[in-house]
Scaffold this active site. Structure first.
Site, PDB file in Angstrom:
ATOM      1  N   TYR A 149     -12.698   6.084 -16.211  1.00  0.00           N
ATOM      2  CA  TYR A 149     -13.452   6.612 -17.347  1.00  0.00           C
ATOM      3  C   TYR A 149     -13.660   8.110 -17.167  1.00  0.00           C
ATOM      4  O   TYR A 149     -14.069   8.561 -16.093  1.00  0.00           O
ATOM      5  CB  TYR A 149     -14.809   5.913 -17.434  1.00  0.00           C
ATOM      6  CG  TYR A 149     -15.670   6.362 -18.598  1.00  0.00           C
ATOM      7  CD1 TYR A 149     -15.271   6.131 -19.914  1.00  0.00           C
ATOM      8  CD2 TYR A 149     -16.888   7.002 -18.383  1.00  0.00           C
ATOM      9  CE1 TYR A 149     -16.061   6.540 -20.980  1.00  0.00           C
ATOM     10  CE2 TYR A 149     -17.688   7.404 -19.450  1.00  0.00           C
ATOM     11  CZ  TYR A 149     -17.265   7.176 -20.750  1.00  0.00           C
ATOM     12  OH  TYR A 149     -18.058   7.563 -21.805  1.00  0.00           O
ATOM     13  N   ASP A 244     -11.927  13.663 -11.057  1.00  0.00           N
ATOM     14  CA  ASP A 244     -13.155  13.520 -11.839  1.00  0.00           C
ATOM     15  C   ASP A 244     -14.219  12.973 -10.882  1.00  0.00           C
ATOM     16  O   ASP A 244     -14.265  11.780 -10.602  1.00  0.00           O
ATOM     17  CB  ASP A 244     -12.922  12.578 -13.021  1.00  0.00           C
ATOM     18  CG  ASP A 244     -14.193  12.353 -13.839  1.00  0.00           C
ATOM     19  OD1 ASP A 244     -15.271  12.827 -13.414  1.00  0.00           O
ATOM     20  OD2 ASP A 244     -14.108  11.693 -14.887  1.00  0.00           O
ATOM     21  N   LYS A 272     -23.842  14.025 -13.463  1.00  0.00           N
ATOM     22  CA  LYS A 272     -24.784  13.106 -12.827  1.00  0.00           C
ATOM     23  C   LYS A 272     -25.642  13.767 -11.731  1.00  0.00           C
ATOM     24  O   LYS A 272     -26.619  14.423 -12.054  1.00  0.00           O
ATOM     25  CB  LYS A 272     -24.041  11.855 -12.352  1.00  0.00           C
ATOM     26  CG  LYS A 272     -23.416  11.134 -13.561  1.00  0.00           C
ATOM     27  CD  LYS A 272     -22.795   9.803 -13.312  1.00  0.00           C
ATOM     28  CE  LYS A 272     -22.428   9.166 -14.658  1.00  0.00           C
ATOM     29  NZ  LYS A 272     -21.090   8.691 -14.806  1.00  0.00           N
TER      30      LYS A 272
HETATM   31  C1  LIG Z   1     -20.319   9.088 -16.177  1.00  0.00           C
HETATM   32  C2  LIG Z   1     -18.929   9.574 -16.063  1.00  0.00           C
HETATM   33  C3  LIG Z   1     -18.383  10.462 -16.998  1.00  0.00           C
HETATM   34  C4  LIG Z   1     -19.112  10.860 -18.265  1.00  0.00           C
HETATM   35  O1  LIG Z   1     -20.287  11.532 -18.001  1.00  0.00           O
HETATM   36  P1  LIG Z   1     -21.442  11.574 -19.163  1.00  0.00           P
HETATM   37  O2  LIG Z   1     -22.473  12.466 -18.570  1.00  0.00           O
HETATM   38  O3  LIG Z   1     -21.876  10.157 -19.328  1.00  0.00           O
HETATM   39  O4  LIG Z   1     -20.819  12.122 -20.375  1.00  0.00           O
HETATM   40  C5  LIG Z   1     -17.120  10.977 -16.772  1.00  0.00           C
HETATM   41  N1  LIG Z   1     -16.427  10.626 -15.683  1.00  0.00           N
HETATM   42  C6  LIG Z   1     -16.903   9.763 -14.758  1.00  0.00           C
HETATM   43  C7  LIG Z   1     -16.091   9.439 -13.565  1.00  0.00           C
HETATM   44  C8  LIG Z   1     -18.164   9.196 -14.937  1.00  0.00           C
HETATM   45  O5  LIG Z   1     -18.612   8.312 -14.039  1.00  0.00           O
END
Ligand SMILES: *Cc1c(COP(=O)(O)O)cnc(C)c1O
Length: 432
Positions: A149, A244, A272
């Site tokens: 994701y 990511d 995060k």
């Molecule tokens: C949570 C997450 C996102 C998206 O971040 P948001 O702050 O929810 O937009 C993108 N990449 C990874 C790996 C994530 O865990």
């Protein structure tokens, strides 16, 4: 009554009203408990390793607001720093010294980052990095992995695995085919598939983006050599490698998964934890690439609230707390004990399970392992997980309401919390 041992009348009332006000009653889909078949709990307050719902029930929390709460919810030092910052205003829309401080901390911590751009979410960070990959290489195609994701931007809403996705068709209505036609997908941990994509799309691939440890199809580790192989392949083909680390940054290690595995990508996205519970994202990497970002270079990307003093403050304080010696050893030891305890309890109760942990991230699948990718993860018994989730909730343990999410621990979780969690798990697993 939705739960047999929990009194959740107020949660039910509020959620019923919310469903008329907001789609599905939530501001983000997984919160609605759809995949575990229960009714979401409406939170009232959070502190340390615990959350309290509006009916006054207390839970040990392993979601940690989906990652940011690694120092525990409402950490007093973070809250104290925020109180002070609040007095000076919430948003400047102008350069702010706190941006320098957090930028320096991020650059010092994350091996690939020489320059960084702050944004407001992980999604935004991934959108920025995607444009940058394309701007820098002058190529349009990207490779992502099934089950990873990268936020909700159009180009990333291709999960693949199914035939639809393999054709590069979007997963969501409203995403134009053109937005995903340049998104190629491969199964996680499958270097051969990536090689094949590079072979079939010569000089067209801008880069490869992945979660260096997967947390968004459940918890999945990279196989030995996978990250190294991607590093080599991208280099050989003049493409960029992007980790990511929105979830893994400052969680797998202070310097993220790239520090832990010793593989340095060209670019990295963060979010995060670096916001300490406030909305922050960031992308950064090699200075020659980052110099393309406006106003240093021609690649446009901007944000009204980006780098705002409150978010920077929460991030700075959170990272300071994570710099204390022994923090990651402590997180790893605690999480490993929890993870092994859960797996043992499940096996003793006669369930087929697999899973594991790394640093402050863990996961368990109800299937025979090992799980290498999303297709493997989908073999997990979702009904059993739903029942497990509900049983744990009824015993005061708050797990992510989806089989396809990793679990998170924090510095606030005590040995006693872990023991209570395992005792609850033994009870629940015996009933499944
Ligand atoms: C949570 C997450 C996102 C998206 O971040 P948001 O702050 O929810 O937009 C993108 N990449 C990874 C790996 C994530 O865990």
């Amino acid at each position: 009554m939705v739960y047999t041992t929990l009194q959740t009348t107020k949660s039910e009332e509020i959620f019923a009203a919310a469903q008329k006000l907001m789609p599905g009653g939530v501001s983000s889909p997984v919160r609605a408990f759809k995949s575990v078949g229960g009714q979401p709990i409406v939170f009232d307050r959070v502190q340390g390793a615990y959350v309290w719902d509006v009916d006054g029930n207390q839970y040990i929390d392993y979601v940690g607001t989906w990652g940011p709460a690694i120092c525990g919810h409402a950490n007093p030092e973070v809250i104290g720093a925020l109180r002070e910052a609040l007095e000076k205003g919430t948003s400047f829309g102008a350069p702010c010294y706190l941006e320098n401080v957090l930028a320096e901390m991020v650059i010092d911590a994350v091996p690939c980052i020489e320059m960084v751009r702050f944004v407001n979410s992980g999604t935004e960070a991934c959108m920025g990095v995607l444009r940058l990959m394309r701007a820098f290489t002058g190529r349009e195609k990207i490779i992502k992995f099934q089950g990873c994701y990268h936020g909700h931007a159009d180009s990333f809403l291709v999960q693949a695995g199914s035939g639809v996705a393999t054709l590069g068709l979007p997963d969501s209505p409203g995403v134009p085919k053109a937005a995903t036609s340049a998104t190629l997908t491969a199964p996680y941990n499958d270097l051969e598939a990536v090689k094949e994509l590079f072979k079939n799309n010569p000089e067209e691939i801008a880069g490869v983006i992945l979660e260096p440890v997967v947390g968004n199809s459940g918890f999945i580790l990279p196989d030995a050599g996978f990250l190294e192989g991607l590093r080599e392949l991208t280099q050989d083909h003049g493409a960029l490698l992007v980790f990511d680390e929105v979830m893994t940054g400052f969680r797998i290690a202070y310097g993220g998964a790239q520090e832990r595995f010793g593989v340095t990508p060209d670019l990295t996205t963060l979010g995060k934890i670096i916001g300490g519970g406030l909305p922050v994202g960031a992308y950064g990497g090699r200075a020659d690439i980052m110099s393309m970002v406006a106003p240093a270079g021609p690649m446009y990307q901007a944000g009204t609230l980006s780098g705002n003093p409150l978010a920077m403050t929460a991030g700075i304080k959170t990272l300071e707390l994570l710099q204390k010696s022994g923090v990651y050893e402590q997180l790893h030891e605690k999480t490993q004990r929890l993870s092994e305890g859960l797996l043992n309890a499940a096996q003793e109760a006669g369930h087929t399970v697999c899973g594991g942990s790394l640093s402050a991230m863990f996961g368990m699948f109800f299937c025979e392992g090992p799980v290498h990718n999303y297709d493997d993860a989908k073999l997990s018994d979702a009904t059993k997980f739903g029942n497990f989730h509900r049983g744990m909730l009824e015993r005061g343990i708050y797990l992510a309401p989806s089989q396809f999410e990793a679990g998170f621990t924090s510095l606030a979780h005590t040995d006693e919390d872990i023991e209570r969690t395992l005792a609850a798990a033994r009870e629940v697993l015996a009933t499944l």
